[in-house]
Design a protein around this motif. Sequence first.
Motif, mmCIF file in Angstrom:
data_model
loop_
_atom_site.group_PDB
_atom_site.id
_atom_site.type_symbol
_atom_site.label_atom_id
_atom_site.label_comp_id
_atom_site.label_asym_id
_atom_site.label_seq_id
_atom_site.Cartn_x
_atom_site.Cartn_y
_atom_site.Cartn_z
ATOM 1 N N ALA A 5 8.426 -1.656 -3.708
ATOM 2 C CA ALA A 5 9.463 -1.279 -2.744
ATOM 3 C C ALA A 5 9.788 0.204 -2.827
ATOM 4 O O ALA A 5 10.082 0.835 -1.814
ATOM 5 C CB ALA A 5 10.724 -2.110 -2.979
ATOM 6 N N ARG A 6 9.716 0.779 -4.026
ATOM 7 C CA ARG A 6 10.056 2.198 -4.200
ATOM 8 C C ARG A 6 8.883 3.133 -3.959
ATOM 9 O O ARG A 6 9.077 4.329 -3.768
ATOM 10 C CB ARG A 6 10.597 2.426 -5.604
ATOM 11 C CG ARG A 6 11.932 1.789 -5.828
ATOM 12 C CD ARG A 6 12.412 2.029 -7.234
ATOM 13 N NE ARG A 6 13.662 1.336 -7.463
ATOM 14 C CZ ARG A 6 14.049 0.881 -8.629
ATOM 15 N NH1 ARG A 6 13.285 1.049 -9.690
ATOM 16 N NH2 ARG A 6 15.202 0.256 -8.751
ATOM 17 N N ALA A 7 7.670 2.606 -3.994
ATOM 18 C CA ALA A 7 6.493 3.447 -3.752
ATOM 19 C C ALA A 7 6.516 3.950 -2.310
ATOM 20 O O ALA A 7 7.070 3.306 -1.419
ATOM 21 C CB ALA A 7 5.224 2.646 -4.000
ATOM 22 N N ARG A 8 5.919 5.104 -2.090
ATOM 23 C CA ARG A 8 5.803 5.614 -0.724
ATOM 24 C C ARG A 8 4.713 4.843 0.008
ATOM 25 O O ARG A 8 3.752 4.365 -0.598
ATOM 26 C CB ARG A 8 5.479 7.108 -0.739
ATOM 27 C CG ARG A 8 6.599 7.967 -1.292
ATOM 28 C CD ARG A 8 6.337 9.460 -1.085
ATOM 29 N NE ARG A 8 4.941 9.848 -1.155
ATOM 30 C CZ ARG A 8 4.337 10.344 -2.240
ATOM 31 N NH1 ARG A 8 5.013 10.499 -3.354
ATOM 32 N NH2 ARG A 8 3.058 10.681 -2.206
ATOM 33 N N CYS A 9 4.850 4.734 1.311
ATOM 34 C CA CYS A 9 3.879 3.984 2.102
ATOM 35 C C CYS A 9 2.483 4.590 1.986
ATOM 36 O O CYS A 9 1.492 3.862 1.933
ATOM 37 C CB CYS A 9 4.317 3.910 3.564
ATOM 38 S SG CYS A 9 3.307 2.779 4.542
ATOM 39 N N ASP A 10 2.377 5.916 1.920
ATOM 40 C CA ASP A 10 1.050 6.531 1.804
ATOM 41 C C ASP A 10 0.386 6.172 0.475
ATOM 42 O O ASP A 10 -0.839 6.039 0.400
ATOM 43 C CB ASP A 10 1.113 8.043 2.009
ATOM 44 C CG ASP A 10 1.917 8.767 0.946
ATOM 45 O OD1 ASP A 10 2.985 8.268 0.556
ATOM 46 O OD2 ASP A 10 1.471 9.848 0.519
ATOM 47 N N GLU A 11 1.172 5.968 -0.583
ATOM 48 C CA GLU A 11 0.610 5.523 -1.858
ATOM 49 C C GLU A 11 0.075 4.098 -1.738
ATOM 50 O O GLU A 11 -1.000 3.783 -2.258
ATOM 51 C CB GLU A 11 1.669 5.590 -2.959
ATOM 52 C CG GLU A 11 2.106 6.991 -3.300
ATOM 53 C CD GLU A 11 3.298 7.024 -4.236
ATOM 54 O OE1 GLU A 11 3.459 8.062 -4.904
ATOM 55 O OE2 GLU A 11 4.063 6.045 -4.301
#
Length: 111
Positions: A5-11
């Motif tokens: 949930a905290r990761a960026r979408c690009d990651e």
Amino acid sequence: MAVLARARCDELERAWDNLAIQPQFDWLRRPETGLVLVRARAGGTGALFNLGEVTMTRCAVRLADGMTGFAFVLGRDQRHAELAAVFDAMLQGTDDGASGVLRFVTEFGIA
């Protein structure tokens, strides 16, 4: 789930692109955006009060192997919720897909 949930979408997109096999899945709940109430404590330890509302997107999927994944992410990024739910389902299994997602969580993990 918090790491996804905290990761960026690009990651998450990069992790998805690097998977050896991208799993097939069915929607249990397509990504949908709504509001959730945020509560806080006065001074961090005092009485609870309603701080306000924030946007949140949720999603649920079932992989072809039967594993189920869920995602709740802040904001309106439906792709983020979709990928987080698929990765959550993959982490429920014991195959190579789960180990690939586990490597992502270890590499990009947010403590």
